[in-house]
Design a protein around this motif. Structure first.
Motif, mmCIF file in Angstrom:
data_model
loop_
_atom_site.group_PDB
_atom_site.id
_atom_site.type_symbol
_atom_site.label_atom_id
_atom_site.label_comp_id
_atom_site.label_asym_id
_atom_site.label_seq_id
_atom_site.Cartn_x
_atom_site.Cartn_y
_atom_site.Cartn_z
ATOM 1 N N ASP A 187 0.843 -1.278 -0.037
ATOM 2 C CA ASP A 187 0.119 0.004 -0.088
ATOM 3 C C ASP A 187 0.948 1.172 0.020
ATOM 4 O OD1 ASP A 187 0.645 0.764 2.593
ATOM 5 O OD2 ASP A 187 -0.762 -0.833 3.463
ATOM 6 N N CYS A 188 0.370 2.631 -0.319
ATOM 7 C CA CYS A 188 1.049 3.634 -0.332
ATOM 8 C C CYS A 188 1.449 4.116 0.748
ATOM 9 C CB CYS A 188 0.003 4.711 -1.121
ATOM 10 S SG CYS A 188 -0.353 4.847 -2.640
ATOM 11 N N GLY A 189 0.885 3.752 2.104
ATOM 12 C CA GLY A 189 1.772 4.035 3.195
ATOM 13 C C GLY A 189 2.816 3.407 3.411
ATOM 14 N N THR A 190 3.065 2.238 3.167
ATOM 15 C CA THR A 190 4.325 1.595 3.156
ATOM 16 C C THR A 190 5.464 2.055 2.039
ATOM 17 O OG1 THR A 190 3.242 -0.540 3.916
ATOM 18 C CG2 THR A 190 5.538 -0.895 2.987
ATOM 19 N N SER A 203 11.820 28.654 -8.002
ATOM 20 C CA SER A 203 10.869 27.463 -7.773
ATOM 21 C C SER A 203 11.633 25.967 -7.191
ATOM 22 C CB SER A 203 10.306 27.162 -9.314
ATOM 23 O OG SER A 203 9.659 28.423 -9.665
ATOM 24 N N THR A 204 10.700 25.622 -6.633
ATOM 25 C CA THR A 204 11.287 24.289 -6.047
ATOM 26 C C THR A 204 10.365 23.028 -6.591
ATOM 27 O OG1 THR A 204 11.605 25.317 -3.567
ATOM 28 C CG2 THR A 204 11.355 22.674 -3.716
ATOM 29 N N PHE A 205 11.205 22.036 -6.906
ATOM 30 C CA PHE A 205 10.326 20.930 -7.832
ATOM 31 C C PHE A 205 10.782 19.846 -6.871
ATOM 32 C CE2 PHE A 205 11.616 24.173 -11.030
ATOM 33 C CZ PHE A 205 10.388 24.220 -11.691
ATOM 34 N N SER A 206 9.887 18.522 -7.155
ATOM 35 C CA SER A 206 10.207 17.324 -6.481
ATOM 36 C C SER A 206 10.589 16.177 -7.441
ATOM 37 C CB SER A 206 8.883 16.817 -5.544
ATOM 38 O OG SER A 206 8.547 17.972 -4.504
ATOM 39 N N GLY A 207 11.297 15.362 -7.081
ATOM 40 C CA GLY A 207 11.540 13.923 -7.795
ATOM 41 C C GLY A 207 11.759 12.770 -7.126
ATOM 42 N N VAL A 208 11.665 11.794 -7.653
ATOM 43 C CA VAL A 208 12.127 10.437 -6.990
ATOM 44 C C VAL A 208 12.772 9.531 -7.959
ATOM 45 C CG1 VAL A 208 9.864 9.294 -7.617
ATOM 46 C CG2 VAL A 208 11.282 8.377 -5.691
ATOM 47 N N GLN A 209 14.032 9.068 -7.446
ATOM 48 C CA GLN A 209 14.986 8.094 -8.501
ATOM 49 C C GLN A 209 15.027 6.736 -7.771
ATOM 50 O OE1 GLN A 209 18.474 10.643 -7.952
ATOM 51 N NE2 GLN A 209 18.049 11.584 -10.054
ATOM 52 N N GLU A 257 7.404 -2.159 -8.954
ATOM 53 C CA GLU A 257 7.316 -1.451 -7.522
ATOM 54 C C GLU A 257 7.514 0.014 -7.375
ATOM 55 O OE1 GLU A 257 8.417 -3.013 -3.260
ATOM 56 O OE2 GLU A 257 10.189 -1.975 -4.047
ATOM 57 N N PHE A 258 8.786 0.417 -8.144
ATOM 58 C CA PHE A 258 9.129 1.896 -8.219
ATOM 59 C C PHE A 258 7.731 2.579 -8.884
ATOM 60 C CE2 PHE A 258 11.078 5.170 -10.590
ATOM 61 C CZ PHE A 258 11.496 6.159 -9.264
ATOM 62 N N LYS A 259 7.301 1.902 -9.873
ATOM 63 C CA LYS A 259 6.273 2.934 -10.650
ATOM 64 C C LYS A 259 5.065 2.956 -9.508
ATOM 65 C CE LYS A 259 7.363 1.000 -15.210
ATOM 66 N NZ LYS A 259 6.847 0.039 -16.443
ATOM 67 N N ARG A 260 4.649 2.059 -8.780
ATOM 68 C CA ARG A 260 3.559 1.993 -7.979
ATOM 69 C C ARG A 260 4.038 3.346 -6.932
ATOM 70 N NH1 ARG A 260 -1.375 2.382 -6.203
ATOM 71 N NH2 ARG A 260 -1.731 1.425 -4.157
ATOM 72 N N GLN A 261 5.301 3.387 -6.320
ATOM 73 C CA GLN A 261 5.641 4.494 -5.392
ATOM 74 C C GLN A 261 5.519 5.847 -6.024
ATOM 75 O OE1 GLN A 261 9.662 2.630 -4.824
ATOM 76 N NE2 GLN A 261 9.594 3.389 -2.538
ATOM 77 N N VAL A 262 5.950 5.879 -7.325
ATOM 78 C CA VAL A 262 5.664 7.117 -7.865
ATOM 79 C C VAL A 262 4.211 7.464 -8.138
ATOM 80 C CG1 VAL A 262 6.020 8.124 -10.248
ATOM 81 C CG2 VAL A 262 8.030 7.094 -9.396
ATOM 82 N N ASP A 263 3.467 6.499 -8.366
ATOM 83 C CA ASP A 263 2.064 6.936 -8.501
ATOM 84 C C ASP A 263 1.524 7.475 -7.012
ATOM 85 O OD1 ASP A 263 -0.565 6.827 -9.879
ATOM 86 O OD2 ASP A 263 -1.185 5.064 -8.282
ATOM 87 N N CYS A 264 1.808 6.677 -6.122
ATOM 88 C CA CYS A 264 1.549 7.004 -4.485
ATOM 89 C C CYS A 264 2.010 8.446 -4.178
ATOM 90 C CB CYS A 264 2.111 5.940 -3.648
ATOM 91 S SG CYS A 264 1.722 4.444 -3.760
ATOM 92 N N LEU A 304 3.426 11.596 -8.775
ATOM 93 C CA LEU A 304 4.149 12.084 -9.439
ATOM 94 C C LEU A 304 3.969 11.481 -11.006
ATOM 95 C CD1 LEU A 304 7.474 12.130 -7.364
ATOM 96 C CD2 LEU A 304 6.447 14.217 -8.386
ATOM 97 N N PRO A 305 4.482 11.934 -12.233
ATOM 98 C CA PRO A 305 4.165 11.615 -13.342
ATOM 99 C C PRO A 305 4.814 10.151 -13.579
ATOM 100 C CG PRO A 305 4.761 13.827 -13.535
ATOM 101 C CD PRO A 305 5.065 13.509 -12.161
ATOM 102 N N PRO A 306 4.365 9.240 -14.575
ATOM 103 C CA PRO A 306 5.055 8.003 -14.822
ATOM 104 C C PRO A 306 6.704 8.406 -15.019
ATOM 105 C CG PRO A 306 2.986 8.305 -16.163
ATOM 106 C CD PRO A 306 3.172 9.516 -15.301
#
Length: 230
Positions: free
Chosen positions: A21-24, A135-141, A156-163, A166-168
């Motif tokens: 789940d997104c909480g995890t 401006s401040t932007f966010s990202g995940v790697q 799993e990473f794609k699911r994290q991004v969705d949670c 953020l865009p695909p």
């Protein structure tokens, strides 16, 4: 590791492993010290909320890897990132300091990073905030110590991004060959100083370009006329 064992058991039984789940998936991890960052990392995928960032990455960035080494201070690390773009190699070197479970950078850009959970035993998922202009932007790697991640790890990473809303993500291609790791390689162009010393008007223009779809189209037009150094 437990998630991987559970997944193996369920697959062996002919069942599908449930998605976390997104909480995890958005849980921030406690950083144990700088040693866990040291060594070579392959950048497998990235998502940011900069409009058009995925399109720009897929069009111009072939792959990225980084080498993390200890800095002089006990709470700091040096990061050398090598990107293959336009068939040429470019490097950026930065220094990050660990405090309050967060990595912070002041040069060549202002940024902060925290670790998120992942079931991949030799991966890191970094959630970042960085400043361009005003401006401040966010990202995940997603980063791994291997040349590439498994399909289940990418899912799993794609699911994290969705949670994280953020865009695909843009997925980088490890099959095209990485830039060499020789720091003295004459065919690698160091962009660190250029980024750090860009004047405020230039950064304001860049901020405007990356903050809208129309600006991205203008930026694409400028990049299409770019010729890498001979």
């Amino acid at each position: 590791m437990f998630l991987l064992i559970l997944a193996a058991v369920l697959l062996a039984a002919g069942q599908s492993a449930p998605l976390a789940d997104c909480g995890t998936l958005t849980q921030q991890l406690q950083i144990q010290g700088r040693d866990q960052f040291l060594g070579r990392w392959t950048y497998a995928a990235e998502s940011t909320n900069i409009p058009g960032s995925k399109m720009l990455t897929k069009m111009f960035v072939e792959n990225v890897w980084g080498e993390v080494s200890p800095a002089n201070e006990s709470d700091s690390i040096s990061v050398r990132q090598l990107q293959k773009m336009f068939g040429s190699c470019y490097s950026v070197t930065s220094k990050m300091t660990l405090a309050n479970n967060t990595l912070t950078m002041a040069y060549p850009l202002v940024a902060s990073e925290v670790l998120l959970t992942t079931s991949c035993s030799d991966c890191m998922v970094l959630l970042s905030n960085y400043t361009i202009g005003e401006s401040t932007f966010s990202g995940v790697q997603l980063m791994t110590r291997r040349p590439k991640v498994l399909a289940a790890e990418m899912d799993e990473f794609k699911r994290q991004v969705d949670c994280l809303n953020l865009p695909p993500p843009a997925i980088l291609d490890s099959e095209k060959g990485f830039c060499p790791d020789d720091s003295k390689d004459t065919e690698t162009t160091d962009l660190t100083s250029m980024i750090a010393h860009s004047d405020s008007e230039y950064m304001k223009l860049f901020e405007k370009l990356v903050s809208s779809e129309a600006g991205i189209k203008t930026l694409l037009g400028l990049i299409s006329h770019f010729e890498p150094p001979a």
